[in-house]
Motif scaffolding. Structure first.
Motif, PDB file in Angstrom:
ATOM      1  N   GLN A 122       0.701  -1.181  -0.160  1.00 42.55           N
ATOM      2  CA  GLN A 122      -0.017   0.066  -0.048  1.00 42.55           C
ATOM      3  C   GLN A 122       0.972   1.295   0.041  1.00 42.55           C
ATOM      4  O   GLN A 122       0.428   2.432   0.048  1.00 42.55           O
ATOM      5  CB  GLN A 122      -0.867   0.183   1.034  1.00 42.55           C
ATOM      6  CG  GLN A 122      -1.959  -1.073   1.211  1.00 42.55           C
ATOM      7  CD  GLN A 122      -2.733  -1.254   2.585  1.00 42.55           C
ATOM      8  OE1 GLN A 122      -2.610  -2.137   3.370  1.00 42.55           O
ATOM      9  NE2 GLN A 122      -3.484  -0.073   3.027  1.00 42.55           N
ATOM     10  N   PHE A 159      -5.942  -3.882   3.488  1.00 40.20           N
ATOM     11  CA  PHE A 159      -7.038  -3.652   4.789  1.00 40.20           C
ATOM     12  C   PHE A 159      -5.878  -3.133   5.774  1.00 40.20           C
ATOM     13  O   PHE A 159      -6.301  -3.216   6.962  1.00 40.20           O
ATOM     14  CB  PHE A 159      -7.588  -4.965   5.232  1.00 40.20           C
ATOM     15  CG  PHE A 159      -8.453  -5.358   4.229  1.00 40.20           C
ATOM     16  CD1 PHE A 159      -9.459  -4.663   3.857  1.00 40.20           C
ATOM     17  CD2 PHE A 159      -8.204  -6.620   3.502  1.00 40.20           C
ATOM     18  CE1 PHE A 159     -10.510  -5.280   2.794  1.00 40.20           C
ATOM     19  CE2 PHE A 159      -8.894  -7.091   2.545  1.00 40.20           C
ATOM     20  CZ  PHE A 159     -10.048  -6.458   2.386  1.00 40.20           C
ATOM     21  N   GLY A 160      -4.708  -2.598   5.516  1.00 42.92           N
ATOM     22  CA  GLY A 160      -3.828  -2.069   6.320  1.00 42.92           C
ATOM     23  C   GLY A 160      -2.663  -2.875   6.536  1.00 42.92           C
ATOM     24  O   GLY A 160      -1.524  -2.459   6.953  1.00 42.92           O
ATOM     25  N   GLU A 165       0.340  -1.801   4.490  1.00 41.67           N
ATOM     26  CA  GLU A 165       0.694  -0.369   4.653  1.00 41.67           C
ATOM     27  C   GLU A 165       2.290  -0.114   4.898  1.00 41.67           C
ATOM     28  O   GLU A 165       2.879   0.427   4.733  1.00 41.67           O
ATOM     29  CB  GLU A 165      -0.200   0.474   5.611  1.00 41.67           C
ATOM     30  CG  GLU A 165       0.275   1.845   5.851  1.00 41.67           C
ATOM     31  CD  GLU A 165      -0.917   2.678   6.714  1.00 41.67           C
ATOM     32  OE1 GLU A 165      -1.928   2.397   6.897  1.00 41.67           O
ATOM     33  OE2 GLU A 165      -0.462   3.752   7.056  1.00 41.67           O
ATOM     34  N   ALA A 201      -1.255  -1.483  11.060  1.00 45.40           N
ATOM     35  CA  ALA A 201      -2.676  -0.901  10.466  1.00 45.40           C
ATOM     36  C   ALA A 201      -3.600  -2.064  10.446  1.00 45.40           C
ATOM     37  O   ALA A 201      -3.275  -3.081   9.669  1.00 45.40           O
ATOM     38  CB  ALA A 201      -2.126  -0.022   9.265  1.00 45.40           C
ATOM     39  N   PHE A 202      -4.777  -1.772  10.535  1.00 47.00           N
ATOM     40  CA  PHE A 202      -5.884  -2.589  10.200  1.00 47.00           C
ATOM     41  C   PHE A 202      -7.247  -1.338  10.081  1.00 47.00           C
ATOM     42  O   PHE A 202      -7.354  -0.704  11.138  1.00 47.00           O
ATOM     43  CB  PHE A 202      -6.255  -3.819  10.978  1.00 47.00           C
ATOM     44  CG  PHE A 202      -7.000  -4.767  10.285  1.00 47.00           C
ATOM     45  CD1 PHE A 202      -8.199  -4.376   9.464  1.00 47.00           C
ATOM     46  CD2 PHE A 202      -6.881  -6.106  10.609  1.00 47.00           C
ATOM     47  CE1 PHE A 202      -8.637  -5.493   8.817  1.00 47.00           C
ATOM     48  CE2 PHE A 202      -7.406  -7.182  10.091  1.00 47.00           C
ATOM     49  CZ  PHE A 202      -8.705  -6.816   9.318  1.00 47.00           C
ATOM     50  N   ARG A 203      -7.898  -1.508   9.031  1.00 48.46           N
ATOM     51  CA  ARG A 203      -9.085  -0.721   8.951  1.00 48.46           C
ATOM     52  C   ARG A 203      -9.701  -0.255  10.045  1.00 48.46           C
ATOM     53  O   ARG A 203     -10.078  -0.754  11.101  1.00 48.46           O
ATOM     54  CB  ARG A 203     -10.004  -1.589   8.275  1.00 48.46           C
ATOM     55  CG  ARG A 203     -11.267  -0.996   7.319  1.00 48.46           C
ATOM     56  CD  ARG A 203     -12.109  -1.954   6.665  1.00 48.46           C
ATOM     57  NE  ARG A 203     -12.720  -1.214   5.630  1.00 48.46           N
ATOM     58  CZ  ARG A 203     -13.233  -2.278   4.583  1.00 48.46           C
ATOM     59  NH1 ARG A 203     -13.259  -3.386   4.831  1.00 48.46           N
ATOM     60  NH2 ARG A 203     -13.927  -1.499   3.489  1.00 48.46           N
ATOM     61  N   GLY A 204      -9.731   1.147  10.398  1.00 46.24           N
ATOM     62  CA  GLY A 204      -9.891   1.737  11.406  1.00 46.24           C
ATOM     63  C   GLY A 204      -8.976   2.319  12.316  1.00 46.24           C
ATOM     64  O   GLY A 204      -8.861   3.228  13.068  1.00 46.24           O
ATOM     65  N   PHE A 205      -7.706   1.558  12.336  1.00 43.50           N
ATOM     66  CA  PHE A 205      -6.559   2.093  12.845  1.00 43.50           C
ATOM     67  C   PHE A 205      -6.668   2.491  14.133  1.00 43.50           C
ATOM     68  O   PHE A 205      -6.173   3.715  14.412  1.00 43.50           O
ATOM     69  CB  PHE A 205      -6.131   3.313  11.758  1.00 43.50           C
ATOM     70  CG  PHE A 205      -4.629   3.566  11.530  1.00 43.50           C
ATOM     71  CD1 PHE A 205      -3.896   2.741  10.968  1.00 43.50           C
ATOM     72  CD2 PHE A 205      -4.034   4.651  12.077  1.00 43.50           C
ATOM     73  CE1 PHE A 205      -2.286   2.986  10.659  1.00 43.50           C
ATOM     74  CE2 PHE A 205      -2.627   5.159  12.221  1.00 43.50           C
ATOM     75  CZ  PHE A 205      -1.766   4.152  11.406  1.00 43.50           C
ATOM     76  N   THR A 241      -1.328   4.382   0.547  1.00 40.83           N
ATOM     77  CA  THR A 241      -2.802   4.399   0.248  1.00 40.83           C
ATOM     78  C   THR A 241      -3.501   4.025   1.619  1.00 40.83           C
ATOM     79  O   THR A 241      -3.515   2.751   1.774  1.00 40.83           O
ATOM     80  CB  THR A 241      -3.159   3.603  -1.136  1.00 40.83           C
ATOM     81  OG1 THR A 241      -2.385   4.172  -2.055  1.00 40.83           O
ATOM     82  CG2 THR A 241      -4.445   3.751  -1.175  1.00 40.83           C
ATOM     83  N   ALA A 242      -4.025   4.792   2.391  1.00 36.65           N
ATOM     84  CA  ALA A 242      -4.482   4.659   3.827  1.00 36.65           C
ATOM     85  C   ALA A 242      -5.354   5.526   4.314  1.00 36.65           C
ATOM     86  O   ALA A 242      -5.505   6.663   3.643  1.00 36.65           O
ATOM     87  CB  ALA A 242      -3.284   4.368   4.677  1.00 36.65           C
ATOM     88  N   ALA A 243      -5.644   5.457   5.686  1.00 34.42           N
ATOM     89  CA  ALA A 243      -6.427   6.550   6.291  1.00 34.42           C
ATOM     90  C   ALA A 243      -7.684   6.861   5.347  1.00 34.42           C
ATOM     91  O   ALA A 243      -8.247   7.970   5.580  1.00 34.42           O
ATOM     92  CB  ALA A 243      -5.658   7.714   6.591  1.00 34.42           C
ATOM     93  N   SER A 244      -8.310   6.194   4.346  1.00 32.12           N
ATOM     94  CA  SER A 244      -9.466   6.167   3.670  1.00 32.12           C
ATOM     95  C   SER A 244      -9.381   7.373   2.882  1.00 32.12           C
ATOM     96  O   SER A 244     -10.237   7.805   2.103  1.00 32.12           O
ATOM     97  CB  SER A 244     -10.684   6.303   4.577  1.00 32.12           C
ATOM     98  OG  SER A 244     -10.869   5.372   5.418  1.00 32.12           O
ATOM     99  N   GLU A 250     -12.643   3.359   5.463  1.00 30.16           N
ATOM    100  CA  GLU A 250     -12.840   2.685   6.876  1.00 30.16           C
ATOM    101  C   GLU A 250     -13.974   2.866   7.731  1.00 30.16           C
ATOM    102  O   GLU A 250     -14.335   1.849   8.592  1.00 30.16           O
ATOM    103  CB  GLU A 250     -11.556   3.288   7.635  1.00 30.16           C
ATOM    104  CG  GLU A 250     -10.035   2.793   7.218  1.00 30.16           C
ATOM    105  CD  GLU A 250      -8.982   3.547   7.629  1.00 30.16           C
ATOM    106  OE1 GLU A 250      -8.857   4.932   7.461  1.00 30.16           O
ATOM    107  OE2 GLU A 250      -8.335   3.172   8.614  1.00 30.16           O
TER     108      GLU A 250
HETATM  109 MO1  MOS Z   1      -6.057   1.399   6.129  1.00 31.90          MO
HETATM  110  S1  MOS Z   1      -5.825   0.732   7.870  1.00 31.90           S
HETATM  111  O1  MOS Z   1      -5.659   3.166   6.367  1.00 31.90           O
HETATM  112  O2  MOS Z   1      -4.867   0.930   5.176  1.00 31.90           O
END
Ligand code: MOS
Ligand code: MTE
Ligand code: LUZ
Length: 756
Positions: free
Chosen positions: A191, A222-223, A226, A334-338, A501-504, A706
């Motif tokens: 990511q 899904f993090g 990342e 990291a995992f969705r929602g963090f 590519t993260a944090a939505s 997320e």
């Molecule tokens: Mo999502 S946890 O920001 O990759």
């Protein structure tokens, strides 16, 4: 014609890193990993492995030309362990062989002597021993110490949630080609191509421009990719540079599960104070995050936990202390929602416990405390265009929640051995990287002479549909058919210094950069069209609609293809690069105050369950959602994101249970031991969009990746309500997940069974 990823997937025609044809002579790498959770390395015996037929080379830390460090936030992650190992599964050496099988077999022949050291696996023990990743952080609002005296009810307790495995369909994979002049081309399932590039350059002791990282798409992240794709990419890169041959590395499912980190388990102690009507006056919480052995993204995740301490509620007095505890497990990540979901589960537990003490339905407390415009978050930001109440109300009226509750009560009265329950779950999620500097993106747009468009930008496609959204933005801006637009692979040579590519915010940031770049070219085209059409025509008189040029609203005979060839012939620039940075963000860590988020996403869900009180098994019957997606760029994608997020959240709360043994080895290392929701488990999901046309994000859309995950939290509370409908004396321990085993023992917990 260009088609979207979904079509390629459906045809089995999409290419993943493992599908990239490897040149003849490609070698395969596999790591030798620690079999102890904590220890000193005394010796490494390579003889048997080196002599194994087909082994080309075995690399250890000594072979690293640059710095043995792939750390991002903290500089503590070694690529290959040298003196100490910190978790089971930590790479110590890298076997490079002619085939994948030989690499694995030879890796098993490497003997490592350890002096074992004491290991800790849970956060509270680590905390008690002073094992931390960083000093604690505290967010506070008002004065909790003073507020307790005004409370009619004060409830204390503890709560916690477990780890979660990402189960991306595509496991960790990387393929590295050595190029001339010590260059390197890397295909990495990451990511964060920018991070991979930087870490590899550091490890290889070369300038970043020599390392090109390319990502076509991921089979999910899904993090989990990342930060944790970097290790595998850097190992492949090291192998390629040392052997001067292409090197591929790829983990099997069980290896991936054992060697990589998961969602952070959290424990917490809380104290919540309310007045007689259920208004929350004070909330104090101390979080214990199980970070695993190395920093990874834990400090950032801890920070997001603090940001989501009070979810979508306004609490005038808050004091939240967060500890990142170092244990000897693979670094959690990291995992969705963090870290947000963990905080929100704990607050819901506190609310539930308070509701029981007050003989109220938790929904009464939830509703009374929803955020309103102008309320403060504990980090100083003011709620604006707050939709906490409107989404709650819309949920009630759209789905007739009261009627459903009555139906459930009636059902429970008629069914002694089957109980239903419903729980509501409001959410509020802050959109932006909490590290302000990451909120920037670049895009590079070309129009070719045939009118086809190529867009490069910094977001990685991982199933979330970001490329489809980017494609839409480009097509809408130029008023052309989407079939003309191709969104290219994500590549560090075309786009520099990209954020993960993260944090939505993949579509928000890269979409905004794409819009800027397209608009630049469009301006040139309008200037040209004005010149072509009339002496007195101005660019602002020109519009484009459905591949045609309009002057003062009147169609002309210039269509897209002609416009572009005229542009080329008249030497008008047909390429543009643009940079976007989200405006207005700042955060002062010395005061823990600022405006860290561009905006918040709100929504509310109702989760309905049925528990079979003989067997302890349960079903999630229905999840009904009112969600704020702004003016969606792609409603089908957003719907898919919400459905997928919810099901992933339900799994985290219910059946997904990570278990390590006493030595810190993962026991749940395959998908028969580690259960994830499947098609049969997934409930009926109803979604209603709340449109917020004032969204500050690109084209009035809103981030969606997320936030929906957290609707799943409602499942835990629905389950404990259903259990209590059967066994009213049972008290929940607020430890998720609520597996069927736990449900069964709760239904018949000793001395409190209704059959006694
Ligand atoms: Mo999502 S946890 O920001 O990759
Ligand atoms: N959806 C799919 N299909 N696959 C994924 O890996 N990752 C999630 C979410 N939705 C993911 C997904 C996570 S953790 C994030 S942060 C966002 O997508 C990232 O993409 P976006 O910023 O483009 O929304
Ligand atoms: N990653 C990150 C994230 O580096 N910073 C964040 O704030 C974040 N938030 C959610 C998911 N990943």
């Amino acid at each position: 014609m260009q088609v979207n990823d979904s079509e390629l997937h459906a045809q089995g025609a999409s290419t993943f890193t493992d599908d990239i044809p490897t040149p003849q002579g490609t070698l395969h790498a596999f790591p030798v990993v620690s079999t102890v959770a904590h220890g000193r390395i005394l010796n490494i015996k390579l003889d048997a492995a080196t002599a194994y037929p087909g082994v080309v080379r075995i690399l250890s830390a000594r072979d690293i030309p640059g710095i043995n460090n792939i750390g991002n936030i903290e500089a503590e992650e070694v690529l290959l362990a040298e003196q100490a190992v910190m978790y089971q599964g930590q790479p110590i050496a890298l076997v490079i062989a002619e085939t994948e099988t030989i690499a694995r077999q030879a890796a098993a022949l490497v003997e490592i002597g350890y002096q074992e050291l004491p290991a800790v696996f849970d956060a509270r023990t680590a905390h008690a021993q002073g094992l931390h990743i960083m000093p604690p952080r505290i967010f506070s609002l008002g004065d909790t110490d003073k507020a307790w005296q005004d409370c009619d009810y004060i409830v204390e307790g503890s709560a916690g949630s477990g780890a979660q495995e990402h189960v991306y369909l595509e496991t960790q994979t990387a393929l590295a080609y050595p190029l001339e002049n010590n260059g390197l081309k890397l295909f990495s399932a990451t990511q964060s191509p920018g991070l991979v590039q930087r870490a590899c350059a550091r490890v290889l002791n070369c300038p970043m421009h020599r390392v090109e990282v390319d990502v076509l798409r991921l089979g999910g992240g899904f993090g989990g990719k990342e930060e944790q794709a970097t290790l595998w990419a850097a190992l492949a890169a090291l192998g390629a540079v040392k052997t001067k041959k292409p090197v591929k590395i790829k983990l099997n499912r069980d290896e991936d599960m054992r060697l990589t980190g998961k969602r952070h388990p959290y424990d917490a102690d809380f104290k919540i104070g309310l007045d007689q009507c259920g208004k929350i006056l004070a909330y104090q919480v101390e979080f214990f995050q199980n970070a695993g052995a190395l920093a990874d993204l834990s400090p950032a995740i801890l920070e997001r936990t603090l940001f989501h301490t009070s979810n979508s509620y306004y609490i005038p007095n808050v004091r939240a202390t967060a500890n990142s505890c170092r244990t000897h497990l693979p670094p959690n990540t990291a995992f969705r929602g963090f870290g947000g979901p963990q905080a929100m589960f704990i607050l819901e537990s506190a609310i539930f416990k308070a509701a029981q003490a007050m003989h109220l339905d938790p929904a009464v407390i939830q509703q009374k405390n929803l955020l309103k415009d102008g309320d403060y978050f504990p980090y100083g930001m003011t709620a604006q265009q707050c939709m906490a109440e409107s989404s709650w109300q819309a949920l009630q009226s759209r789905y007739l929640i009261q009627d459903r509750q009555h139906a459930i009560d009636a059902y429970n009265a008629r069914h002694p051995l089957s109980k239903k329950a419903l729980a509501l779950m409001p959410i509020c999620f802050g959109i932006s990287f909490t590290a302000t500097f990451l909120n920037q993106a670049d895009a590079l747009v070309h129009i070719y002479t045939d009118g086809s468009v190529s867009v490069s930008m910094g977001a990685v496609e991982m199933g979330q549909g970001v490329k489809e959204k980017i494609r839409k933005i480009a097509a809408l801006t130029f008023a052309i058919d989407e079939a003309r637009v191709k969104v290219e692979s994500t590549n560090t040579t075309r786009i520099a210094n990209m954020s993960p590519t993260a944090a939505s915010v993949g579509a928000d940031l890269n979409g905004a950069a794409t819009l800027l770049a397209c608009t630049q070219i469009l301006q040139n085209l309008k200037t040209l069209a004005a010149k072509l059409l009339a002496d007195d025509a101005k660019p602002e008189h020109i519009t484009l609609k459905q591949e045609k040029v309009y002057l003062n609203g009147e169609a002309t005979d210039i269509e897209w293809g002609k416009l572009i060839s005229q542009a080329y012939l008249s030497r008008t620039p047909l390429s543009a690069h643009a940079h976007y940075a989200s405006p207005g963000l700042f955060f002062d860590r010395s005061r823990e105050q600022g405006k860290p988020f561009a905006y918040h996403v709100y929504g509310c869900a109702s989760v309905e369950v049925t528990v079979d009180c003989l067997r302890g098994i349960y079903s999630i019957d229905r999840v009904s959602i009112v969600h704020d997606a702004g003016k969606s760029l792609a409603p089908m994608i957003d719907r898919g994101q919400i459905e997928g997020g919810v099901v992933q959240g339900l799994g985290w709360m219910t059946m997904e249970e990570i278990i390590y043994d006493q030595q810190g080895r993962l026991k749940t290392d395959n998908l028969t031991r580690y259960k994830i929701p499947d098609f049969y488990f997934a409930p009926e999901i109803e979604i209603e969009f709340l449109a917020d046309e004032e969204s500050p994000a690109v084209m009035q859309s809103k981030a969606v990746g997320e936030p929906p995950f957290m609707y799943g939290i409602g499942a835990y509370f629905a389950l404990i309500k259903a259990i209590q409908a059967f066994n009213p004396n049972w008290q929940a321990d607020f430890c998720a997940p609520m597996t069927p085993e736990k449900v069964l023992s709760a239904l018949y917990e000793k001395n409190e069974s209704p059959f006694n």
